[in-house]
Every structure is written in structure tokens, then in C-alpha cells.
Design an enzyme around this catalytic site. Structure first.
Site, short mmCIF file in Angstrom:
data_model
loop_
_atom_site.label_atom_id
_atom_site.label_comp_id
_atom_site.label_asym_id
_atom_site.label_seq_id
_atom_site.Cartn_x
_atom_site.Cartn_y
_atom_site.Cartn_z
N ARG A 83 44.98 24.72 -68.11
CA ARG A 83 44.45 25.99 -67.59
C ARG A 83 45.51 26.79 -66.83
O ARG A 83 45.17 27.60 -65.96
CB ARG A 83 43.24 25.77 -66.67
CG ARG A 83 42.00 25.24 -67.37
CD ARG A 83 40.82 25.26 -66.41
NE ARG A 83 39.70 24.50 -66.95
CZ ARG A 83 38.80 23.85 -66.21
NH1 ARG A 83 38.90 23.85 -64.90
NH2 ARG A 83 37.81 23.20 -66.76
N ARG A 143 42.06 40.98 -66.35
CA ARG A 143 40.65 40.78 -66.68
C ARG A 143 39.80 41.93 -66.15
O ARG A 143 38.86 42.39 -66.81
CB ARG A 143 40.15 39.45 -66.14
CG ARG A 143 38.69 39.21 -66.46
CD ARG A 143 38.28 37.78 -66.32
NE ARG A 143 36.86 37.60 -66.59
CZ ARG A 143 36.24 36.44 -66.69
NH1 ARG A 143 36.93 35.32 -66.54
NH2 ARG A 143 34.95 36.37 -66.92
N ASP A 194 39.36 29.29 -75.78
CA ASP A 194 38.27 28.48 -75.23
C ASP A 194 37.81 27.49 -76.29
O ASP A 194 37.85 27.79 -77.49
CB ASP A 194 37.10 29.36 -74.79
CG ASP A 194 36.10 28.60 -73.96
OD1 ASP A 194 35.13 28.05 -74.52
OD2 ASP A 194 36.28 28.52 -72.73
N TYR A 231 27.78 21.14 -75.69
CA TYR A 231 27.48 22.56 -75.46
C TYR A 231 26.59 23.12 -76.56
O TYR A 231 25.68 23.91 -76.29
CB TYR A 231 28.77 23.37 -75.38
CG TYR A 231 29.56 23.15 -74.12
CD1 TYR A 231 29.32 23.91 -72.96
CD2 TYR A 231 30.56 22.20 -74.06
CE1 TYR A 231 30.05 23.72 -71.81
CE2 TYR A 231 31.31 22.00 -72.90
CZ TYR A 231 31.04 22.76 -71.78
OH TYR A 231 31.76 22.57 -70.63
#
Length: 344
Positions: free
Chosen positions: A28, A41, A78, A152
Site C-alpha cells: 500500500r 484524489r 484493487d 468479498y
């Protein structure tokens, strides 16, 4: 003694070389702890907007390399891109995290329409990064491992105990196995596409493997990872694969032997001396500083860096965290960590 057969030191370690000091990167490392990321962002919009903007995603991938002496660049993306390509809808809810729909605890996988074209912008990001990257830096692609991705897809979101997926795996064995197989097949294509776009090596993240019993770990971690590695290696035999089964604990040595990965990531719960003593001789390792210690900093941080380096001094080692860097990590502590790794 370092073996200097490659100008990419990190890639050399993945191929069995030892380097002193070890090369370093952070899981990350492209993300929220950097003010330049937060600024971009705010300008561009939500997380998924950034992932699907190859110019922005490439910029984010490169940002940490301008600040720190990392020798690996990890693709900004991701793990839930694969479910998105398998036909689920994907959204990131502010303050709550990712959401996938429809959930597969009630919806058959066969009802989803595969959308492999959703992977194409990620490949473009890889190409853009490769074009701008210093040739001494190793470009790392990645994907989630099938078990973690499945948790998920079944629940539609993350959970503390992965209950929905574990219950399905116990009670609907064939249906869950079909889901794992579909994820594995798409993952091989996805990793292969990243390599064809310019990735030098890839990592499989199994962030939730620690929630499984030994038998379930064998079924949903060992076997799918082995199948992915074998299929991927048939296409790209020279490209290293790092396996990171977080929470594997005492199962890590068997994971290393059974799956065929070229290197293993060691999480922060594993003593590095134990890992060195129990993992196959000569196997490259990556890890394993506690990300929360990186927030605390100070003398304990420096001592932990020294301990990890000493534990893995006799085998190929990439210095990294035991999991992803936290968004509240001070930049100065990352600088301290890197300086200590380099022996400064």
C-alpha cells in the site's frame, strides 16, 4: 555477498540473489498516507475513479518513488477488480469501504455476465508506469488470491470473520468450488495481462487466509494458489510470483512448499527467526515489520528493522511491512525506516 547479476536488485532477490542491504518496498505504499495522493484524489473523485483513470493511477504508483528509496513500484489498483470483471457491480462507499452486488450468497455465479474488458484500463496503467519507471526499479503487479476475493464476492463487503463465505464453503461445497475456480481462471488472465503490459513480478494477496481451519486452508488456499501459479508459469516461466497468505502462521512453510510460489510474504505476527528456521532453505522472503510500529517510530522501530534484517541475513530478503501501511503513518517514520534498512 551481493550477487549483482541484475540491475533490478529486488527482481534479483525474487530470483534467489542475496543483497546487503536488502531492497525494500511497502504494501500500500501508493496511497492515503501521502499528501500528494490525497490531493489528487480530491481533484479526481472517488477511489474507483482513480483506478480507472490510467494517467492518475500511474501517477499514484510513481508518487512514493519520488519520496523514498524504494526498489519496487506496486501497481495502484484493487483486488476487487477481478470480481468486477466477473460481472459484479463494484462501488466504494465513503467511510465504509467496497461494496459488491449482487452478493453470491443468494445469487448464482452463472447469472453474472463476464466483463473481461474491465481489466483493460489496468493494463494501460501498467504500460504508463513502465514507460516512466527508472530501469533499476522492479514493477510489481498483483491480484487477490481466490479465497480472499471470494469472501468479498459472497458477502458483498469485507467482514471480520468471513462468515458468509466460510458457511457457503462448508454447506455448498460444489458451488463454492466453482466460484473459486472462476476467480482462479480470471486471475491467471489478469496477472498474465499485467506481465504482458510490463510488470516484472506479481504478488498474490490472501489477506483473509488466517480465518480458515487447516483442512479449509488446504482446500481454498493451497490448491487454488498452486493452480494459479502453475497456469501462470506455463505462460510466463521466468516471472516471479510472491505469495502472501496473511495469518497463515505455522502453515506458512507448507504453503511455501505446496504452492510453487517463488517467494513468500511474512506477516507481522510471525517471528522472523522462526520463519528463517522453518521456511525452505534459500527461499526468498518478504517482510515483516508491523505497520503499527511504523506509526509509533522511535528506537523500537529501529530495533525491529535491525532484528528483521539480521533474521533474514542468510537468505534472499526483501524488506517490507507485515501488511499494508496505515493512512496515519508519519512520512518521517518511513524515512527513518528506509534509512535504517539501508544502514544509514
Amino acid at each position: 555477498m551481493a550477487n549483482n547479476s541484475t540491475t533490478k536488485r529486488l527482481l534479483g532477490v525474487l530470483r534467489g540473489e542475496r543483497h546487503d542491504p536488502p531492497p525494500a518496498w511497502m504494501m500500500r505504499q501508493a496511497g492515503r498516507y501521502l499528501p500528494e495522493y490525497r490531493e489528487l484524489r480530491a481533484e479526481k473523485g472517488g477511489f474507483l475513479d482513480l483506478v480507472y483513470d490510467p494517467a492518475a493511477a500511474a501517477e499514484i504508483t510513481l508518487q512514493p518513488l519520488r519520496r523514498f528509496a524504494f526498489e519496487g513500484a506496486i501497481l495502484f489498483s484493487d483486488i476487487l477488480i477481478v470480481p468486477y470483471a466477473l460481472g459484479q457491480d463494484l462501488a466504494f462507499v465513503a467511510g465504509e469501504g467496497p461494496r459488491l452486488s449482487p452478493t453470491l450468497d443468494t445469487t448464482p455465479l452463472e447469472r453474472l455476465e463476464r466483463r473481461p474488458e474491465r481489466l483493460d484500463p489496468i493494463y494501460e496503467t501498467v504500460r504508463r508506469v513502465k514507460a516512466q519507471l527508472d530501469p533499476s526499479i522492479t514493477l510489481l503487479g498483483f491480484a487477490g488470491s481466490p479465497w480472499t476475493v471470494a469472501t468479498y464476492m459472497v458477502a458483498g463487503q469485507g467482514s471480520k470473520d468471513q462468515m458468509a463465505a466460510r458457511v457457503m464453503a462448508y454447506g455448498e461445497r460444489e458451488r463454492f468450488a466453482a466460484l473459486i475456480e472462476a476467480i482462479a481462471d480470471m486471475t491467471v488472465d489478469y496477472l498474465s495481462g499485467q506481465v504482458e503490459a510490463g510488470a516484472d513480478a506479481v504478488q498474490l494477496f490472501d489477506s483473509w487466509s488466517g480465518s480458515l481451519s487447516p483442512d479449509e486452508f488446504a482446500a481454498w488456499v493451497f490448491e487454488p494458489t498452486r493452480r494459479i501459479v502453475a497456469a501462470f508459469k506455463a505462460r510466463h516461466p521466468e516471472v516471479p510470483v510472491i505469495g502472501f497468505p496473511k495469518g497463515a502462521g505455522e502453515k506458512l512453510p507448507l504453503y511455501a512448499r505446496e504452492t510453487g510460489v517463488d517467494a513468500v510474504g511474512v506477516d507481522e505476527t510471525i517471528d522472523p527467526d522462526w520463519a528463517h528456521a522453518n521456511l525452505p532453505a534459500g527461499l526468498p522472503v518478504q517482510g515483516n515489520l508491523d505497520p503499527l510500529l511504523l506509526i509509533g517510530g522511535g528506537e523500537r522501530l529501529e530495533a525491529a528493522v535491525d532484528k528483521i534484517k539480521a533474521a533474514f541475513a542468510e537468505r534472499p530478503h526483501i524488506f517490507n511491512l507485515g501488511h499494508g501501511i496505515d493512512k496515519s503513518t508519519p512520512i518521517a517514520n518511513v524515512e527513518t525506516m528506509i534509512a535504517r534498512v539501508k544502514g544509514a
